[in-house]
Design a protein around this motif. Structure first.
Motif, short mmCIF file in Angstrom:
data_model
loop_
_atom_site.label_atom_id
_atom_site.label_comp_id
_atom_site.label_asym_id
_atom_site.label_seq_id
_atom_site.Cartn_x
_atom_site.Cartn_y
_atom_site.Cartn_z
N ILE A 78 0.84 -1.20 0.00
CA ILE A 78 0.00 0.00 0.00
C ILE A 78 0.88 1.25 0.00
O ILE A 78 0.63 2.21 -0.74
N PHE A 79 1.91 1.24 0.82
CA PHE A 79 2.85 2.36 0.92
C PHE A 79 3.56 2.58 -0.42
O PHE A 79 3.74 3.73 -0.86
N LEU A 82 0.75 4.12 -3.08
CA LEU A 82 0.14 5.39 -2.69
C LEU A 82 1.18 6.44 -2.32
O LEU A 82 1.08 7.60 -2.75
N PHE A 83 2.16 6.08 -1.51
CA PHE A 83 3.13 7.08 -1.05
C PHE A 83 4.28 7.29 -2.03
O PHE A 83 4.55 8.41 -2.46
N THR A 216 1.89 0.34 9.48
CA THR A 216 2.28 1.76 9.43
C THR A 216 3.78 1.94 9.59
O THR A 216 4.50 2.11 8.60
N TYR A 313 -3.13 7.83 1.06
CA TYR A 313 -2.30 7.16 2.06
C TYR A 313 -2.48 7.80 3.43
O TYR A 313 -2.59 7.09 4.44
N TYR A 316 -5.74 6.63 4.73
CA TYR A 316 -5.66 5.23 5.17
C TYR A 316 -5.02 5.12 6.55
O TYR A 316 -5.54 4.42 7.44
#
Length: 363
Positions: A78-79, A82-83, A216, A313, A316
């Motif tokens: 995900i990171f 999105l990031f 995270t 992000y 989230y």
């Protein structure tokens, strides 16, 4: 707490240093054997930037904290999109022309779908791990075969990125290359032990689950090599590398990290937390699908789209924090995101893609 914070930071530094040493040693070793820079970039470098995730996930399994192993990979993917892609696009709009990238994105989506299906029973067993590892080998072989048909421009881009850092360097000799690999692996093992231990302590002190910490702090930390590689490539204008690093690393995370971790877990299997199945894996899958309309049309990833990715992000992470605290605002927050923000973004992206395709046909 200060000691654990220091251990976490030192563990993160050790992971980044270890990954860099491993990539440098392995890249030089591969080049010494006559392997092309393109293949090195697609395999050795992509695998090397995933090395922290592998080290942390395997280390977590060995210490009995499997939630960190699975949460780390899901959170890292995900990171990554999105990031890292979002930040890279904000720095410089990403125009992706390489056919290889267009093929890797569906593979990343397929890997995400497969992971979700394998995890539906609540764990990744030894057989699941074997399947993922076999797919990792097949994926690597596919990249090597596919590289032979790549355009000269794509090959030159990887050559420009990799060769200058290696040519005429002190580590062009075999003993130094092997030493770099050995030291890099040692740093990865040591860093993973410190990072996992500190993460577990943080989770207990903050009263949140290992999964939230893994999704995270740990996932962002282990993705630092991807951050550095993609941003540096974007600043140099090597946009295929910036994107390929993120997409390839996400696929390696699923195949290699979880595959190896499940094998290490043995007959006990790699547990998958219910919260991951209920929410985070679906977010990972949605994020992977979000790449399809952009990459497959071969159009530019504009700055505003990068900003949207970054915004999602942040949203989230905010959801994870509210959920971990059992905050009263969680229900309203979720309703606003699902009922308004997400649909509006999807509609905007679809319209943008249609306009892009229409412009290409007229051109």
């Amino acid at each position: 707490m200060l000691i654990n914070l220091a251990m976490f930071v030192l563990g993160l530094v050790a992971l980044v240093v270890g990954a860099n040493l491993l990539v440098r040693g392995a890249s030089n070793l591969a080049l010494s054997f006559g392997i092309s820079p393109l293949v090195v970039g697609l395999t050795v470098v992509a695998f090397g930037t995933s090395a922290p995730e592998i080290a942390v996930s395997v280390g977590a399994v060995l210490e009995g904290t499997t939630d960190i192993a699975t949460g780390n990979v899901v959170g890292s993917n995900i990171f990554n999109v999105l990031f890292i892609l979002g930040l890279s696009a904000v720095i410089i709009p990403l125009v992706v022309n390489s056919q290889l990238i267009k093929q890797e994105v569906p593979i990343m989506v397929g890997a995400s779908v497969l992971l979700l299906l394998l995890a539906l029973d609540g764990q990744l067993g030894w057989t699941d791990g074997a399947i993922l590892v076999v797919l990792m080998v097949a994926y690597t072989a596919f990249l090597i075969i596919q590289s032979r048909s790549q355009t000269q421009a794509a090959a030159a881009e990887f050559e420009q990125e990799i060769l200058p850092a290696q040519a005429g360097s002190w580590d062009s000799r075999l003993p130094f290359q092997l030493l770099l690999i050995a030291v890099g692996l040692a740093f990865l093992v040591l860093g993973s032990e410190w990072l996992v231990g500190a993460a577990v302590t943080f989770a207990k002190a903050l009263g949140v689950s290992d999964v939230v910490i893994a999704l995270t702090i740990v996932s962002a930390g282990t993705s630092m090599p991807e951050v550095a590689t993609s941003i540096a490539a974007a600043l140099k204008g090597e946009r295929d590398i910036a994107v390929g690093n993120v997409v390839g690393s996400s696929t390696f995370n699923i195949f290699a990290c979880l595959g190896i971790s499940a094998l290490v877990a043995g007959t006990q299997g790699l547990g998958v937390a219910p919260s991951l199945l209920a929410f985070d894996m679906w977010v990972m899958l949605a994020v992977a699908f979000a790449c399809l309309p952009i990459f497959l049309t071969g159009r530019e990833i504009a700055r505003w789209e990068g900003a949207v990715f970054l915004g999602y992000y942040v949203a989230y992470v905010a959801y994870l924090i509210l959920d971990a605290q059992g905050h009263d605002a969680l229900g309203a927050y979720s309703t606003v995101m699902m009922s308004f923000v997400v649909p509006i973004t999807v509609i905007t992206l679809v319209v943008s893609v249609i306009q892009s395709k229409s412009g290409q046909q007229k051109g």
